[in-house]
Design an enzyme around this catalytic site. Sequence first.
Site, mmCIF file in Angstrom:
data_model
loop_
_atom_site.group_PDB
_atom_site.id
_atom_site.type_symbol
_atom_site.label_atom_id
_atom_site.label_comp_id
_atom_site.label_asym_id
_atom_site.label_seq_id
_atom_site.Cartn_x
_atom_site.Cartn_y
_atom_site.Cartn_z
ATOM 1 N N SER A 1 45.308 49.945 47.309
ATOM 2 C CA SER A 1 44.569 48.846 46.683
ATOM 3 C C SER A 1 43.241 48.490 47.351
ATOM 4 O O SER A 1 42.491 47.671 46.834
ATOM 5 C CB SER A 1 45.452 47.597 46.606
ATOM 6 O OG SER A 1 45.806 47.148 47.888
ATOM 7 N N LYS B 1 46.642 37.885 47.174
ATOM 8 C CA LYS B 1 45.368 38.338 47.739
ATOM 9 C C LYS B 1 44.261 37.320 47.464
ATOM 10 O O LYS B 1 43.367 37.138 48.288
ATOM 11 C CB LYS B 1 45.010 39.711 47.164
ATOM 12 C CG LYS B 1 46.006 40.786 47.569
ATOM 13 C CD LYS B 1 45.597 42.166 47.105
ATOM 14 C CE LYS B 1 46.585 43.206 47.627
ATOM 15 N NZ LYS B 1 46.183 44.584 47.341
#
Length: 353
Positions: free
Chosen positions: A243, A288
Amino acid sequence: MFKRNYKGRIFFGILAFLILVGILGTPIAALPYYVMEPGSAEDVAPFVKVDEKPAKHGEGTFYLTTVGVGKATVLDWIWAQYSHELELIPEKEMFVNVRDDEEYQRQQKENMLESQNAALVAAFREAKKPLQVDYLGVEVFSVRKENGLQVGDLITAIDKQSILRKEDLFTYLEKKKIGDRVKVTFQRTNTKDPIEKEIALADVAEPQEGQKRAGLGIYPLTRERVRTTPSVKIEAGEIGGPSAGLMFTLEVYDQLTEGDLTHSMKIAGTGTMNSEGKVGQIGGIQYKVRAADKKGAEIFFAPKDQLPTDENEKIAIQAAKEIKTKMKIVPVATVQEALQYLQSQEKSSQKAG
């Protein structure tokens, strides 16, 4: 006269509390959950090493963002009932394409390596710098169906047809049927000559696919070598997974080119990256967003929702609303879109001045 021993009661009270916390905070094998929570926002620059002196750029920072994942404790389970910062993931969902935690960690490292290579290719192409990509074959990461192949075998051909990427493998096998026999050519560790083995194709479809699919019964990885001028290395330490691809790409591009790409801002984000510069969906984006906000980021790049099943953009925007952050969520489908957005910030500041 009876005199109460308050000091003794306080001592035993504290002792009982510490024992309780120790019990609740200990992973219990019978608890079939993993916990997911906000991780950290890490400055990407120290992970990227350019062989020659990097181009001059501004005082801003690119941050990759992480999710904290670990075996759930009883305390985690209790806290997850009341907190938006924790999520319990059933163990069977954590290991959909892997067998156990050890294989999961190994897969995360391999995904990180693949992500780094894609970031180099995408960044160098955008910066119009020299690079060469050599595809070496398809490595067997794990064996799902017993077929004579071993972990680490490097497949280079099937039925004499060259197979150098996992996409080549998928394309060739999609026309085959379960039970068909194919001749697989591969190189095995510590053997000098290639090996050829006939393998009967098995049903490798996952339950959610809803239909059968023929395959070798392996988890494949494209093994490649990327050579660039100047030479660049990305070393992310213990951070795993794919990611960080977008943020690696932006940092490499920033170090290769002149100008202030960050405009002295704190820019966080997430998203997978392929060699064509496309940004892909990831997991745990709400955590996140929280990690980036705690770091003081002003911009957060999120993968844009394009398919009906995509939801990174939607979840990121919702998470930003929940924590009432001033950070701007910017959905992007490609690294080109991210670069265009950052370049537009420069034009806006020039216009304002």
